[in-house]
Design a protein around this motif. Structure first.
Motif, PDB file in Angstrom:
ATOM      1  N   GLY A   1     -29.375   6.536  49.864  1.00 46.21           N
ATOM      2  CA  GLY A   1     -29.326   5.749  48.644  1.00 46.21           C
ATOM      3  C   GLY A   1     -30.090   6.367  47.500  1.00 46.21           C
ATOM      4  N   HIS A   2     -30.498   7.638  47.654  1.00 44.15           N
ATOM      5  CA  HIS A   2     -31.189   8.375  46.596  1.00 44.15           C
ATOM      6  C   HIS A   2     -30.349   9.579  46.201  1.00 44.15           C
ATOM      7  CE1 HIS A   2     -34.664   5.914  47.311  1.00 44.15           C
ATOM      8  NE2 HIS A   2     -34.873   6.389  48.521  1.00 44.15           N
TER       9      HIS A   2
ATOM     10  N   VAL B   1     -25.391  10.800  45.036  1.00 43.82           N
ATOM     11  CA  VAL B   1     -26.181   9.886  45.870  1.00 43.82           C
ATOM     12  C   VAL B   1     -25.838  10.111  47.341  1.00 43.82           C
ATOM     13  CG1 VAL B   1     -26.777   7.479  46.319  1.00 43.82           C
ATOM     14  CG2 VAL B   1     -26.229   8.227  43.989  1.00 43.82           C
TER      15      VAL B   1
ATOM     16  N   ASP C   1     -33.439   7.193  42.063  1.00 42.72           N
ATOM     17  CA  ASP C   1     -32.511   6.133  42.436  1.00 42.72           C
ATOM     18  C   ASP C   1     -31.280   6.165  41.542  1.00 42.72           C
ATOM     19  OD1 ASP C   1     -34.204   5.092  44.450  1.00 42.72           O
ATOM     20  OD2 ASP C   1     -35.393   4.050  42.931  1.00 42.72           O
TER      21      ASP C   1
END
Length: 279
Positions: A178-179, A174, A212
Motif C-alpha cells: 500500500g506504499h 503502489v 502513501d
C-alpha cells in the motif's frame, strides 16, 4: 567495505549464507542509450533480497522496510546482459540489518550495493526486534559487524526549492504494502541526473518516510560539478492544489508549501570509470 579477514577476495563472506540470483537486462529496464537505469538496478536488488527472505525459513510475522541503499556502479549493465547477483547479510543490529549485494555481468557490468532494511511486525507495521532465529541464519555472514540506520542526507534549501516541480504518482507505483514502491524513488533520480552509458557512479538514496498513495510529491534537484542531489518532498497541506496539473518546469515557488522529506538522494558521476576495491 568488507573486512579482509572475514571476506573472500571477491568480497563474499568466508562463512555464512550467500544467496545467488540471475537476471537479464530487458528492454523495459533501459533507456535509448541501452544503459540499465538506476530504478531497474533497484528492482534487481530488491528481487534477490526477496528470494533470500523467502527461502530463509524464518517466521512470517517479520517483514522488511527499506531504509537506504548505496550503489557503487563501476560499469553499468547494458541491454541483453546476463547478471549474477550474490547477496548476504553483512551487519546486524537489534531491529535492522545490512544487506550487501555484489553484481557481475556477462559483458563486464560491476555493481556493489549496500542496503539497510528495518524489521517490522507484519500485523502492526511497528518496528520488530530480531530474535535468535534471525541471528542463527544471518549472523555468521555478518561476523559481528554493527549495522547503522542513521540517515545522513539533509534537506534542500533556497533556490533548489524555487525550481521544484510536481512529481505525480501513478496507480502502478503502489505495491502490495500500500506504499509507493522503492524503485519509484530511483526513477525520480533518473529523471534529473545525467548518466552516460560509459559513466561510473556512486549513489546513495534514503527513504525518510513511506510514500502513501494520497501524498503529492514534488521533485527538487541540485547539480554542482559531478555531483547531484535529489529530493522528493511532500508538497504539504499549504501547497495542496497549488500548481495542480503543471508539468516539467512548472514554475517557481512550487516547493514553498512543501512539507517533510520523503526521499533524499545523492549521485556522483565518475565519467572515466571507477576504480573499486569491491571487484
Amino acid at each position: 567495505m568488507p573486512d579482509a579477514d572475514t571476506h573472500t577476495d571477491a568480497g563474499l563472506p568466508a562463512v555464512g549464507r550467500v544467496v545467488e540470483g540471475r537476471r537479464k537486462v530487458r528492454m523495459a529496464d533501459v533507456g535509448p542509450d541501452r544503459r540499465a537505469r538506476l530504478d531497474a538496478l533497484a528492482r534487481y536488488l530488491h528481487d534477490v533480497a526477496e528470494d533470500d527472505a523467502a527461502t530463509a525459513t524464518l517466521p512470517p510475522t517479520i517483514g522488511w522496510v527499506l531504509r537506504s541503499t548505496r550503489m557503487e556502479v563501476s560499469t553499468f549493465p547494458a541491454l541483453g546482459e546476463d547478471l549474477v547477483l550474490r547477496t548476504f547479510c553483512s551487519a546486524t543490529a537489534n531491529r535492522w540489518a545490512e544487506r550487501t549485494t555484489i553484481v557481475h555481468g556477462s559483458q563486464g557490468a560491476q555493481l556493489f550495493a549496500v542496503s539497510i532494511w528495518v524489521a517490522v511486525d507484519t500485523q502492526t507495521g511497528a518496528p520488530a526486534r530480531l530474535d535468535e532465529r534471525f541471528f542463527a541464519v544471518y549472523g555468521p555472514s555478518a561476523g559481528g559487524r554493527h549495522a547503522s540506520a542513521r540517515l545522513v542526507l539533509g534537506e534542500p534549501e533556497g533556490r533548489a526549492l524555487d525550481r521544484a516541480r510536481p512529481w505525480p504518482l501513478r496507480r502502478s507505483d503502489v505495491d502490495a504494502w500500500g506504499h509507493v514502491n522503492n524503485a519509484v524513488a530511483w526513477a525520480a533520480v533518473e529523471d534529473v541526473v545525467d548518466i552516460g552509458p560509459t559513466d561510473a557512479a556512486v549513489a546513495l538514496l534514503e527513504h525518510h518516510v513511506p510514500i502513501d498513495p494520497g501524498i503529492e510529491p514534488i521533485l527538487v534537484a541540485e547539480h554542482e560539478g559531478d555531483r547531484w542531489s535529489v529530493w522528493l518532498l511532500d508538497r504539504g497541506e499549504a501547497g495542496r492544489g497549488a500548481g495542480r496539473g503543471a508539468g516539467r518546469g512548472a514554475g517557481r515557488g512550487a516547493g514553498r508549501g512543501a512539507g517533510q522529506v520523503l526521499v533524499a538522494a545523492t549521485v556522483r558521476i565518475l565519467a572515466t570509470g571507477m576504480s573499486s576495491s569491491h571487484r
